[in-house]
Design a protein around this motif. Structure first.
Motif, mmCIF file in Angstrom:
data_model
loop_
_atom_site.group_PDB
_atom_site.id
_atom_site.type_symbol
_atom_site.label_atom_id
_atom_site.label_comp_id
_atom_site.label_asym_id
_atom_site.label_seq_id
_atom_site.Cartn_x
_atom_site.Cartn_y
_atom_site.Cartn_z
ATOM 1 N N VAL A 107 27.958 15.619 2.747
ATOM 2 C CA VAL A 107 28.359 14.392 4.251
ATOM 3 C C VAL A 107 27.025 13.301 4.477
ATOM 4 N N TYR A 108 26.701 13.260 3.793
ATOM 5 C CA TYR A 108 25.801 11.842 3.347
ATOM 6 C C TYR A 108 24.279 12.193 2.313
ATOM 7 N N CYS A 109 24.486 11.038 1.479
ATOM 8 C CA CYS A 109 23.778 10.679 0.876
ATOM 9 C C CYS A 109 23.993 9.477 0.811
ATOM 10 N N LEU A 110 23.083 8.290 1.139
ATOM 11 C CA LEU A 110 22.662 6.725 0.420
ATOM 12 C C LEU A 110 23.093 6.300 -1.399
ATOM 13 N N THR A 111 22.756 7.145 -1.669
ATOM 14 C CA THR A 111 23.048 7.129 -3.294
ATOM 15 C C THR A 111 24.280 7.074 -4.036
ATOM 16 N N LEU A 112 25.302 8.032 -2.738
ATOM 17 C CA LEU A 112 26.464 8.404 -3.407
ATOM 18 C C LEU A 112 27.915 8.249 -2.432
ATOM 19 N N ALA A 113 27.781 7.788 -1.266
ATOM 20 C CA ALA A 113 28.710 8.313 0.146
ATOM 21 C C ALA A 113 28.096 6.688 0.715
ATOM 22 N N ASP A 114 29.024 6.259 1.143
ATOM 23 C CA ASP A 114 28.844 5.159 2.202
ATOM 24 C C ASP A 114 28.688 6.128 3.315
ATOM 25 N N VAL A 115 27.595 6.509 4.115
ATOM 26 C CA VAL A 115 27.893 7.064 5.024
ATOM 27 C C VAL A 115 26.264 6.608 5.949
ATOM 28 N N ARG A 116 26.281 5.588 6.862
ATOM 29 C CA ARG A 116 24.816 4.897 7.326
ATOM 30 C C ARG A 116 23.982 5.915 7.756
ATOM 31 N N HIS A 117 24.617 6.968 9.330
ATOM 32 C CA HIS A 117 23.392 7.127 9.915
ATOM 33 C C HIS A 117 23.074 8.696 9.007
ATOM 34 N N ILE A 118 22.341 9.233 9.931
ATOM 35 C CA ILE A 118 22.216 10.498 9.596
ATOM 36 C C ILE A 118 23.149 11.768 10.132
ATOM 37 N N PRO A 119 24.054 12.401 9.900
ATOM 38 C CA PRO A 119 24.695 13.327 10.427
ATOM 39 C C PRO A 119 24.177 14.342 10.952
ATOM 40 N N GLU A 120 25.300 15.179 11.613
ATOM 41 C CA GLU A 120 24.341 16.876 11.264
ATOM 42 C C GLU A 120 25.012 17.280 10.729
ATOM 43 N N MET A 121 24.247 18.340 10.534
ATOM 44 C CA MET A 121 24.443 19.087 9.251
ATOM 45 C C MET A 121 23.923 20.119 8.921
ATOM 46 N N ASP A 122 24.343 21.783 8.069
ATOM 47 C CA ASP A 122 24.007 22.778 7.732
ATOM 48 C C ASP A 122 22.319 22.575 6.982
ATOM 49 N N VAL A 123 22.600 21.303 6.039
ATOM 50 C CA VAL A 123 21.066 21.152 5.054
ATOM 51 C C VAL A 123 20.889 20.380 4.661
ATOM 52 N N ALA A 124 19.650 19.911 4.835
ATOM 53 C CA ALA A 124 18.858 18.852 4.448
ATOM 54 C C ALA A 124 17.927 18.729 3.113
ATOM 55 N N LEU A 125 18.689 18.069 2.571
ATOM 56 C CA LEU A 125 17.424 18.475 1.284
ATOM 57 C C LEU A 125 17.145 16.630 1.116
ATOM 58 N N VAL A 126 16.021 17.186 1.698
ATOM 59 C CA VAL A 126 14.857 15.409 1.751
ATOM 60 C C VAL A 126 14.212 15.058 0.394
ATOM 61 N N GLU A 127 14.425 14.503 -0.244
ATOM 62 C CA GLU A 127 13.256 14.124 -1.793
ATOM 63 C C GLU A 127 11.982 12.552 -0.944
ATOM 64 N N GLY A 128 11.089 12.798 -1.767
ATOM 65 C CA GLY A 128 10.221 11.899 -1.363
ATOM 66 C C GLY A 128 9.168 12.184 -0.120
ATOM 67 N N SER A 129 8.166 11.102 -0.029
ATOM 68 C CA SER A 129 7.638 11.666 1.066
ATOM 69 C C SER A 129 7.689 10.275 2.375
ATOM 70 N N VAL A 130 7.008 10.729 3.285
ATOM 71 C CA VAL A 130 7.341 9.400 4.735
ATOM 72 C C VAL A 130 6.239 8.253 4.726
ATOM 73 N N CYS A 131 6.387 6.724 4.264
ATOM 74 C CA CYS A 131 5.248 5.550 4.386
ATOM 75 C C CYS A 131 5.355 6.160 6.354
#
Ligand code: SF4
Ligand code: SF4
Length: 308
Positions: A94-118
């Motif tokens: 439902v969300y993946c900026l690299t693959l799909a054109d959904v701009r805002h983080i929606p509700e989801m069952d599982v979020a796979l988070v890649e990367g650290s936070v600046c």
């Protein structure tokens, strides 16, 4: 017979498109059928057999890209048919900026988070907080999200954002449910966690128990902290008398900071990028006997789930 007539005969048998019959055998059913009926019949045969699985059965998954290199997502894609099977049967992306054109983080069952936070970038901090609010299960995917990894060495001072100097693993800002360490994590590991997350949320009681047993060590890893280093195998395995000299740590290290000397690992600390892969791969580290004892059942469940 002219070329046009020959072509019509080839395409439509002895029937002319004008509807005039030519040389048809009386009583021949095939000859009676107009061409458009035959085409419709063939199309219905092609469409017919696929049985659609209801979307309601699927879990929703998003890939949240923080300060990462996209290598974890590439590793996920490296499961090839495995990824397609997961998307076909078990999860909607439902969300993946690299693959799909959904701009805002929606509700989801599982979020796979890649990367650290600046932490000097307000948008990144807001996004990780939003992710926690919107996801039932937050997975730190890869060494950067789990432990900071190479971003632990960032000191800022580079154009054009010299103030971007502090990067933290996501567990320092939000509660994380599951860690998948590695730089990058193996495709099989990501696939297994996705299948097990599905069984945990949608499976029967037996499947839920199996998925719980499989995921518990990864949840424990998430509770254990946000720092990793090659020193972990020194302090928590070798110094505890647990090392059996198998060499898995050396094989797992992406920068070859570990070599085996006299049957025991030696760590070149200046090469270590603090990804946590060596400790995660060590069979004498965090993995529990619950998982090892149920290994065959777990692998059977994953193999069965991944049948296309
Ligand atoms: S020694 Fe290698 S595998 Fe272990 S944390 Fe350092 S870079 Fe990662
Ligand atoms: S993976 Fe663990 S048990 Fe194997 S050599 Fe490395 S530290 Fe020792």
């Amino acid at each position: 017979m002219g070329i046009l007539e020959s072509l019509k005969t080839l395409l439509f048998g002895k029937r002319d498109v004008s509807g005039e019959k030519q040389d048809e055998k009386p009583g021949s059913a095939k000859a009676e059928k107009p061409a458009d009926v035959i085409i419709e019949e063939k199309a219905s045969i092609i469409k017919e057999p696929k049985e659609e699985k209801p979307v309601a059965d699927k879990i929703t998954v998003g890939h949240v890209h923080m300060s990462g290199c996209t290598g974890c997502l590439v590793s996920f894609a490296d499961t090839y048919e495995g990824l397609l099977t997961i998307l076909d049967k078990y999860a909607d992306l439902v969300y993946c900026l690299t693959l799909a054109d959904v701009r805002h983080i929606p509700e989801m069952d599982v979020a796979l988070v890649e990367g650290s936070v600046c932490i000097n970038d307000h948008l990144s901090v807001e996004e990780i907080i939003e992710t926690r609010k919107n996801a039932k299960i937050v997975v730190a995917l890869g060494g950067c999200a789990c432990y900071g990894n190479i971003t632990r060495f960032c000191r800022g001072g580079q154009m054009n954002q010299p103030q971007h100097e502090g990067f933290l693993p996501i567990g320092d800002l939000i509660d994380v449910d599951v860690y998948i360490p590695g730089c990058a994590p193996t495709p099989q590991q990501i696939r297994n966690v996705c299948v097990m997350a599905y069984l945990l949320l949608k499976g029967n009681d037996e499947q839920k128990a199996l998925a719980g047993a499989y995921l518990t060590p990864f949840m424990n890893l998430a509770k254990a902290g946000t720092e990793a280093c090659g020193c972990d195998i020194m302090t928590q395995v070798i110094n505890q008398g647990l090392c059996m000299g198998c060499g898995s740590c050396a094989a797992a290290c992406p920068v070859r900071a570990i070599s085996m000397e006299y049957g025991k690992p030696q760590i070149e600390r200046d090469l270590c990028i603090k990804c946590g892969a060596c400790y995660a791969q060590c069979p004498r580290s965090f993995f529990s006997f619950d998982v090892v004892n149920q290994y065959e059942g777990i692998m059977d469940a994953i193999d069965a789930a991944m049948q296309p």
